[in-house]
Write a protein that holds these residues in place. Structure first.
Motif, PDB file in Angstrom:
ATOM      1  N   ARG A   1       0.846  -1.200   0.000  1.00 52.02           N
ATOM      2  CA  ARG A   1       0.000   0.000   0.000  1.00 52.02           C
ATOM      3  C   ARG A   1       0.879   1.247   0.000  1.00 52.02           C
ATOM      4  NH1 ARG A   1      -3.772   0.109   4.922  1.00 52.02           N
ATOM      5  NH2 ARG A   1      -4.525   1.957   3.822  1.00 52.02           N
ATOM      6  N   ARG A   2       0.414   2.288  -0.688  1.00 50.49           N
ATOM      7  CA  ARG A   2       1.169   3.540  -0.761  1.00 50.49           C
ATOM      8  C   ARG A   2       0.349   4.658  -0.114  1.00 50.49           C
ATOM      9  NH1 ARG A   2       4.783   3.726  -6.238  1.00 50.49           N
ATOM     10  NH2 ARG A   2       5.113   1.484  -6.487  1.00 50.49           N
ATOM     11  N   GLU A   3       0.406   4.712   1.192  1.00 48.34           N
ATOM     12  CA  GLU A   3      -0.288   5.751   1.943  1.00 48.34           C
ATOM     13  C   GLU A   3       0.722   6.449   2.843  1.00 48.34           C
ATOM     14  OE1 GLU A   3      -3.883   6.334   5.229  1.00 48.34           O
ATOM     15  OE2 GLU A   3      -3.465   4.353   4.378  1.00 48.34           O
TER      16      GLU A   3
ATOM     17  N   LYS B   1       2.954   4.453   5.470  1.00 52.69           N
ATOM     18  CA  LYS B   1       2.390   3.674   6.567  1.00 52.69           C
ATOM     19  C   LYS B   1       2.609   2.183   6.321  1.00 52.69           C
ATOM     20  CE  LYS B   1      -1.387   6.699   8.147  1.00 52.69           C
ATOM     21  NZ  LYS B   1      -2.865   6.802   8.303  1.00 52.69           N
TER      22      LYS B   1
ATOM     23  N   THR C   1      -2.283  17.363  -1.591  1.00 52.21           N
ATOM     24  CA  THR C   1      -2.205  16.678  -0.301  1.00 52.21           C
ATOM     25  C   THR C   1      -3.060  17.365   0.755  1.00 52.21           C
ATOM     26  OG1 THR C   1      -0.302  17.957   0.488  1.00 52.21           O
ATOM     27  CG2 THR C   1       0.158  15.947  -0.784  1.00 52.21           C
TER      28      THR C   1
ATOM     29  N   ILE D   1       2.026   9.629  -5.123  1.00 51.53           N
ATOM     30  CA  ILE D   1       1.151   9.869  -3.971  1.00 51.53           C
ATOM     31  C   ILE D   1       0.739  11.327  -3.954  1.00 51.53           C
ATOM     32  CG2 ILE D   1       1.096   9.979  -1.446  1.00 51.53           C
ATOM     33  CD1 ILE D   1       3.039   7.600  -1.495  1.00 51.53           C
TER      34      ILE D   1
END
Length: 632
Positions: free
Chosen positions: A173-175, A198, A589, A630
């Motif tokens: 996951r890319r958070e 995360k 963001t 992101i």
């Protein structure tokens, strides 16, 4: 030196797809261009990219023990592997190769986890034991070699030498972790206690993690720590002799290689000391290299040339232009996480130069942390004396109040820049040191954050981990605590990350003799006045090296490996500087106040203040988020 990657199922040993591990390794091919290998079994897979340094024809990885009961992938060098090999051979263990990888396997089978204490080197490795159905992940004492881990949705744990190795796995996951953004704005890098994403962790320096198929992932366990709690006794002459012994042992042990070897030479105390001891230990001329800038204020090549002539080295020097800002994208790809230490650029350039003639290069990194060579450590030692003279309530009220209204005078001579000193003295020693070490103080960071992002932080401040580290340090003085923090926090997060990524990007092995753990442990026992004397740091180290180096090298003001970032952001990068505040990536963001960043940029471009460090951080964050794909 190599790159490693792999997968391990904590629970049901599911099949492991070897092509996934191969992809994780191939994105790190720069770490090991000389060979590759993948091995899988139910519930486990190990992958390796090799840069051949010792036993060039042998020691392929993944490597299995002769009895087939253990397998390993290993990144690093074990400098005492020959001594360990002799000890193990005397107990009847037979070896098939001439390298250090097989020695780790044998050491594990003989001593278990305690084998880590026997290893003198830099390393990160993954070792699978068939009989216990367990995987050992381990990292060297000071964190010279990196290891990233991530728990994936299918129940497996993935690991890799670089973040890009994990990013190659489709289940990652890319958070972004908002706390990591605060950490990054505080320090200019994401420290080892966190990752920009995360769910991704970095195995801490001096720790191991033992995983089993039949149990949930175990927490990392510390196997080594540095202690400043004891003091060495003896007169200055005896301590100096002992220090020289440790220095010689550290340098000569790192000169073992089956490929061409040389050294970085900046002309400062530390790299000059390493070159001097290398020249003493070998008959052939030492190969040295240095990089300079076409901005006189940041160029040290004349000092490097002086040392090269003194020791008759085969010296290469190259000057790079102050227009090297076009390398920003390369740096972003190199580090994966946002990384704003501007000295990464000249470090990368000197690694490129070294790789033209050698495969291994010794550096002078580590002496400032171990012997109190940074100005901030010397200032902190004196500030701690000042703190002891005034009660904490008086300091908080009087000095804190005065510091809050004192103007931020970047343009003024250093003695007139009192604001930071007043605010530092108002807090505890740990709070003051954290403020002095940080790239941007909390009040400046908060001005840049949007109200929503500030709420997401929940009151967290990036200085907190360092303050907590200093508060529980095994130490006797404020200087001890500052050095402990530098060795445990700054060194692995900034300095060693920088050297690892820049050297590995060009397939060069960098070795740090001044980080030999025996030398570090000795330095930690020195009395304060053997480290700091008056305004001078590294007191005993400089005294010990006077027999080798001239005083104008030993006692000139410390300069450091710097880049003309401030000039770039006012000149050729001025438009990019202005564009940071309006960046689509940063704007999407929702983390920042674009107008506040714009004011910061205009103030810098106009010359009213020097905001270059913070603006460079924002620029590198913007580029890193683009690469990580992101937006928030």
């Amino acid at each position: 030196m190599c790159g490693i990657a792999g997968l391990f199922h904590c629970g049901t040993p599911k099949p492991v797809d070897p092509t996934r591990i191969e992809r994780m390794c191939n994105v790190m091919a720069h770490r090991g261009p000389d060979g590759s290998g993948v091995w899988t079994a139910p519930g486990v897979g190990l992958g390796h990219r090799r840069l051949s340094i010792i036993d060039l024809a042998g020691s392929p990885q993944p490597m299995h023990s002769p009895d087939g009961r253990a397998a390993i992938v290993f990144n690093g060098e074990i400098y005492n592997y020959r001594e360990l090999r002799r000890e193990l051979a005397a107990e009847g263990i037979q070896f098939r190769t001439d390298g250090d990888t097989e020695v780790i396997l044998a050491a594990w089978q003989r001593w278990g986890v305690n084998c880590l204490h026997r290893l003198n080197g830099m390393f990160a490795f993954a070792l699978y034991d068939f009989s216990s159905r367990s995987l050992l992940l381990a990292r060297d004492r000071l964190g010279v070699k990196p290891l990233f881990t991530a728990q994936l949705a299918d129940g497996s744990l993935a690991f890799a030498s670089e973040l890009k190795g994990l990013l190659a796995h489709p289940l990652l996951r890319r958070e972004v972790d908002p706390l990591a953004v605060e950490d990054y704005l505080t320090w200019g890098y994401v420290p080892d206690n966190r990752s920009i994403l995360k769910g991704i962790e970095k195995l801490p320096a001096g720790h191991y993690q033992l995983l089993r198929h039949d149990a949930p992932p175990a927490s990392p366990q510390q196997w080594w720590d540095i202690s400043f709690a004891d003091r060495r006794r003896g007169n200055e002459r005896d301590l100096e002799a002992e220090l020289l012994h440790h220095l010689r042992e550290a340098v000569t042990s790192r000169m073992v290689a089956d490929v061409p070897l040389g050294a970085f030479l900046s002309g400062g105390v530390d790299s000059s000391a390493v070159v001097a001891l290398m020249a003493e230990a070998q008959q052939a001329p030492v190969r040295t290299c240095s990089i300079g800038f076409d901005v006189a204020a940041v160029d040290e090549t004349s000092y490097a040339a002086q040392i090269a002539e003194l020791f008759g080295t085969m010296h290469q020097a190259r000057q790079v232009g102050s227009d090297q800002f076009d390398a920003v994208e390369t740096l972003v790809e190199m580090f994966d996480e946002p990384f704003a230490d501007a000295s990464a650029l000249p470090t990368w350039r000197v690694c490129q130069l070294a790789r033209e003639t050698v495969t291994v290069a010794l550096s002078g990194d580590g002496a400032d942390e171990a012997f109190a060579g940074y100005r901030r450590q010397v200032f902190h030692a004196h500030e701690e004396k000042a703190r002891s003279l005034l009660p904490a309530p008086v300091r908080r009220g009087l000095l804190g109040g005065l510091g809050s209204v004192w103007p931020k005078a970047d343009w003024a001579p250093r003695p007139l820049r009192f604001k930071s000193t007043l605010l530092s003295l108002a807090g505890s020693g740990a709070q003051g040191y954290a403020r002095g070490l940080s790239a941007a103080p909390p009040e400046v960071r908060l001005q840049l954050y949007s109200p929503d992002f500030a709420r997401r932080l929940g009151g967290y401040r990036g200085e907190q981990p360092l303050i907590e580290l200093m508060s529980r340090a095994p130490a006797r003085s404020g200087l001890d605590r500052a050095q402990y923090a530098d060795l445990k926090f700054w060194l692995p997060g900034d300095i060693l990350t920088k050297v690892d990524r820049t050297s590995m990007s060009v397939s060069l092995e960098a070795r740090e003799p001044l980080l030999d753990h025996r030398l570090i442990e000795f330095a930690a026992t020195l009395p304060d006045n053997m480290r700091v004397r008056g305004k001078q740091g590294k007191y005993l180290l400089k005294r010990a090296m006077r027999r080798y180096l001239p005083d104008d090298i030993l006692y000139r003001p410390k300069q450091g490996f710097v880049t003309p970032i401030a000039q770039w952001l006012r000149g050729p990068l001025a438009e990019q500087t202005r564009a940071v505040g309006a960046s689509n990536i940063l704007a999407q963001t929702g983390w920042f106040d674009g107008a506040a960043i714009g004011r910061l940029a205009e103030s810098h471009i106009s010359g009213r203040s020097d905001n270059s460090r913070l603006l460079w951080q924002l620029l590198m964050l913007d580029r890193s988020l683009q690469r990580l794909e992101i937006t928030g």
